[in-house]
Design an enzyme around this catalytic site. Structure first.
Site, PDB file in Angstrom:
ATOM      1  N   CYS A   1      22.231  46.957  44.691  1.00  0.00           N
ATOM      2  CA  CYS A   1      21.135  46.017  44.939  1.00  0.00           C
ATOM      3  C   CYS A   1      21.420  45.164  46.183  1.00  0.00           C
ATOM      4  O   CYS A   1      22.348  44.354  46.182  1.00  0.00           O
ATOM      5  CB  CYS A   1      20.967  45.140  43.686  1.00  0.00           C
ATOM      6  SG  CYS A   1      19.961  43.676  43.909  1.00  0.00           S
TER       7      CYS A   1
ATOM      8  N   CYS B   1      21.251  41.413  45.654  1.00  0.00           N
ATOM      9  CA  CYS B   1      22.421  40.997  44.863  1.00  0.00           C
ATOM     10  C   CYS B   1      23.628  40.797  45.777  1.00  0.00           C
ATOM     11  O   CYS B   1      24.378  39.828  45.625  1.00  0.00           O
ATOM     12  CB  CYS B   1      22.771  42.047  43.808  1.00  0.00           C
ATOM     13  SG  CYS B   1      21.504  42.326  42.564  1.00  0.00           S
TER      14      CYS B   1
END
Length: 122
Positions: free
Chosen positions: A30, A33
């Site tokens: 991600c 993230c």
């Protein structure tokens, strides 16, 4: 304080600690993230009195499903056993700092009273 890895095995121990606990639900693939990770880590160093944990949603699928995590990163903040915040999205550093300050300023007796009153209406 460095962040701690949160798993199904230690989740209850981490979340039930007195004080404020921040949990970052994330995954290695991600992009947002990965952008949020250093911000979260820096906040953990600036607030050694709080617990900062990370849940790898790929490795801890059961935890992610339990909390209906459908978008990552998702930040959850728990204070004295009460979930005060659970929202997806990578926060910029000033926004995370402001959120932490707001959570610390809350009167938890008032929060618990409001929850009890709301549950009494249900």
């Amino acid at each position: 304080m460095a962040t701690v890895e949160v798993t199904t095995d230690n989740f209850n121990d981490v979340i039930s600690k007195p004080g404020t606990v921040l949990i970052d639900f994330w995954a290695a693939w991600c992009g947002p993230c990965r952008m949020f990770a250093p911000i979260f880590e820096k906040a953990s160093e600036e607030h050694p009195d709080m617990t900062f944990g990370k849940v790898d949603t790929e490795a801890q699928v059961e935890l992610a499903q339990t909390f209906n995590i459908s978008s990552i990163p998702t930040l959850m903040i728990v204070r004295d056993g009460v979930v005060l915040y659970a929202q997806p999205g990578a926060l910029p550093e000033p926004q995370l700092a402001g959120l932490i300050n707001k959570v610390q300023e809350l009167d938890m007796d008032e929060v618990r009273a409001a929850i009890a009153a709301k549950e009494g209406q249900a």
